[in-house]
Design an enzyme around this catalytic site. Structure first.
Site, PDB file in Angstrom:
ATOM      1  N   ASP A 231       0.821  -1.205   0.000  1.00 20.79           N
ATOM      2  CA  ASP A 231       0.000   0.000   0.000  1.00 20.79           C
ATOM      3  C   ASP A 231       0.862   1.265   0.000  1.00 20.79           C
ATOM      4  OD1 ASP A 231      -2.807   1.045   0.512  1.00 20.79           O
ATOM      5  OD2 ASP A 231      -1.692   2.028   2.118  1.00 20.79           O
ATOM      6  N   GLU A 285       1.796  -0.450  -4.927  1.00 24.72           N
ATOM      7  CA  GLU A 285       0.859   0.558  -5.416  1.00 24.72           C
ATOM      8  C   GLU A 285       1.688   1.781  -5.814  1.00 24.72           C
ATOM      9  OE1 GLU A 285      -3.270   2.675  -3.946  1.00 24.72           O
ATOM     10  OE2 GLU A 285      -1.587   2.568  -2.571  1.00 24.72           O
TER      11      GLU A 285
HETATM   12  C1  NOJ Z   1      -4.427   2.904  -0.912  1.00 28.43           C
HETATM   13  C2  NOJ Z   1      -5.517   1.958  -0.529  1.00 28.43           C
HETATM   14  O1  NOJ Z   1      -5.835   1.155  -1.626  1.00 28.43           O
HETATM   15  C3  NOJ Z   1      -6.664   2.805  -0.052  1.00 28.43           C
HETATM   16  O2  NOJ Z   1      -7.848   2.059   0.116  1.00 28.43           O
HETATM   17  C4  NOJ Z   1      -6.234   3.485   1.223  1.00 28.43           C
HETATM   18  O3  NOJ Z   1      -7.241   4.389   1.632  1.00 28.43           O
HETATM   19  C5  NOJ Z   1      -4.945   4.279   1.031  1.00 28.43           C
HETATM   20  N1  NOJ Z   1      -3.962   3.580   0.271  1.00 28.43           N
HETATM   21  C6  NOJ Z   1      -4.329   4.611   2.368  1.00 28.43           C
HETATM   22  O4  NOJ Z   1      -3.857   3.437   2.984  1.00 28.43           O
END
Ligand code: NOJ
Ligand code: CA
Length: 583
Positions: A231, A285
């Site tokens: 993440d 991500e």
């Molecule tokens: C990306 C995640 O996919 C999302 O759902 C989240 O709110 C943010 N990162 C913060 O962790």
């Protein structure tokens, strides 16, 4: 699972001179012969809270996932990505963790997790977890200690600064809206949070923080998980001088946040100290990363990550909070760039849906009663034949659609309140305009419960009311009816997954867009050794006469249409019809 009606065996035309012309820009087969399980995998993301409730409290849980493993296996899935399952106060549905080694009590226990691991493994399914280590919850014991005093041993686990003249130490905005700083009276300082105030950012420059994170990773890898979705991983390194953003940078601050000076060094350290010791896959991500920077993370020689989620495709229809129109040529260009990467030894992901995105069929297809199923088949064809490991999101195999939101009160996502405050309350955007855009772009579209059957609450829960309402279209759109209809989207996706396993060109082949300028047909080739696959998709609501850009296409191996017009030369494509040819 194979349906004879759709798996057409039309006479093989063989590799023609025209197909031989399809020389790839980069012959991946020459330079990247490595076959690894994660290149061949098809991954299915589960958002546990909304997947299946096994104990009637209205919240999805691990027991529910265990019950549905055979359904997932029958689709042909071999890897599951679980969105966070760790203990959390749930300000951001598990993306705010207060104990990285404990299971969220609402989801079950560690014993349930162990059962899930062993049952999944028996079915040939691997599990990857969400690693959320850019930030913790503000309820994490580290942060509770950190905020107590300036000389607390945990103080430097987070990023604290004295307030500046205007209040906040600098002008950084949070990704969720408002300032990225919250003032804490106890020590007369502000802490940095790139997301909500309940998600303070960890200070990766502190070696003790990195030790803690690497130890958490080993804990789960030693339990047998097969890797991590990471993440917000591109945001972990901050420029220690925390410079103010220029007005231009303020428009898209993520590009500054993702350009931290030590980012690549920390990823390499993580690989070296942890990942290189396991057969684990990583997918980061890549928020704030431009397409041409992706291989800096994924090229094998750099020893950082295996793959990343780039945002170009899912940002195609938005400018910040506003929905915008996009031509098909833009989508084709993004896929062409991803298919011909700068680095010859890196790997992609392909995804259209996840828990942060509106439903793919509602944005890339057409979710009207007439076109929902056919357009979902068209975009699934895209998903499973482009370059990279495909990631499906729960319900995508059913063609689940956006939720029919009416008012602001219908949204549960914490991000909505802060964005509303930053845009509407600040007088920058009219409430009705913001609301209309939110209905199409809001993350909650992905979070309504899975639609299992036609019974009350779509079979998601026996509770009177689930944590999030079920989309009222569940009587038409549900797993039970999809599984029982061999022509459904669910079975079509199953056939595409089986085809990927059978035709290595779909996994390892090079990529070439055969008709980049056509306004509605997306036609491209994948080539591997002597085999060529041609994919032809009509991405619009109208039928069309189409002259294929290569005269001989090979055999039609799959079509989304039960009775395709398969004559030679000019052909007729139904609205949203998709075909795959192989030679
Ligand atoms: C990306 C995640 O996919 C999302 O759902 C989240 O709110 C943010 N990162 C913060 O962790
Ligand atoms: Ca439950």
């Amino acid at each position: 699972m194979l349906n004879r009606r759709n798996l057409l065996a039309v006479s093989t035309l063989g590799a023609s001179a025209a197909l031989a012309d399809l020389k790839p820009a980069i012959a991946k087969d020459d330079v990247n012969p490595t076959h690894t399980w994660w290149k061949e995998a098809v991954v299915y993301e589960i958002y546990p809270r909304s997947f299946k409730d096994s104990n009637g409290d209205g919240i999805g849980d691990l027991g529910g996932i265990i019950d549905k493993l055979p359904y997932i296996r029958d689709l042909g899935i071999d890897t599951i990505w679980l969105a966070p399952i760790f203990k959390s106060p749930n300000r951001d549905n598990g993306y705010d963790i207060n104990d990285y080694r404990a299971i969220m009590p609402e989801f079950g226990t560690m014993a349930d997790f162990d059962t899930l691991m062993s049952k999944a493994s028996k079915l040939g399914i691997r599990i990857i977890l969400d690693l959320v280590v850019n930030h913790t919850s503000d309820q994490h014991p580290w942060f509770q200690q950190s905020r107590l005093s300036r000389d607390n041993p945990y103080r430097d686990y987070y990023i604290w600064r004295k307030p500046g003249h205007g209040g906040a130490p600098n002008n950084w905005p949070s990704v969720f809206g408002g300032s990225a700083w919250t003032f804490d009276q106890a020590t007369d300082s502000g802490y940095l949070h790139l997301f909500s105030p309940q998600q303070p950012d960890l200070n990766w420059d502190n070696p003790a923080v990195r030790d803690e994170i690497f130890s958490i990773m080993r804990f789960w890898l030693d339990k047998g998980v097969s890797g991590f979705r990471m993440d917000a991983i591109t945001l972990i390194s901050k420029d220690p001088s925390l410079p103010n953003l220029t007005p231009e940078q303020l428009h898209a601050p993520e590009y500054v946040y993702a350009a931290g000076p030590k980012l690549h060094a920390y990823l390499r350290e993580m690989n070296d100290r942890v990942l290189s010791h396991y057969d684990a896959m990583t997918v980061g991500e890549a928020y704030g990363i431009r397409a041409d920077e992706v291989s800096l993370f994924t090229d094998r020689s750099r020893r950082e990550l295996d793959m990343v989620f780039a945002f170009d495709i899912v940002h195609i229809d938005r400018d910040g909070w506003r929905k915008i129109a996009w031509p098909l040529s833009k989508l084709k260009k993004i896929y062409a760039e991803a298919g011909q990467p700068k680095s010859q030894d890196s790997w992609n992901t392909v995804f259209l849906d996840n828990h942060d995105q509106p439903r793919a069929v509602s944005r890339f297809g057409n979710d009207s009663a007439q076109f929902r199923e056919v357009s979902a088949k068209a975009i699934s064809t895209l998903l499973l034949t482009q370059c990279g490991t495909p990631f499906l999101f729960q319900g995508e195999e059913l063609g689940m659609t956006n939720f029919p939101f009416r008012t602001l009160r219908d949204f549960k996502d914490a991000q909505v309140a802060s964005q509303w405050k930053a845009k509407v309350d600040a007088g920058l955007v009219a409430p009705d305009v913001f609301l209309e855009n939110l209905k199409s772009l809001g993350r909650d579209n992905a979070r309504s419960p899975m639609q299992w059957d036609r019974t009350k609450n779509a079979g998601f829960t026996t509770a009177a009311s689930p944590w999030f309402p079920v989309n009222p279209n569940y009587t038409d759109v549900n797993a039970q009816s999809s599984v029982s209809d061999l022509n459904s989207l669910y079975h079509y996706i199953g056939r595409l997954i089986a085809l990927r396993k059978k035709l290595p060109a779909l996994i390892h082949g090079s990529y070439r867009d055969l008709d980049p300028d056509h306004v509605s047909v997306f036609c491209y080739a994948r080539q591997w050794n002597n085999s060529t696959i041609v994919v032809m998709i009509n991405m619009c609501d109208r039928g069309i006469t189409y002259e294929p850009p290569v005269p001989q296409l090979g055999s039609l191996v799959t079509s989304s249409n039960e009775q395709p017009n398969v004559g030679k030369g000019i052909t007729w494509l139904q609205p949203w019809e998709a075909r795959i040819y192989a030679a």
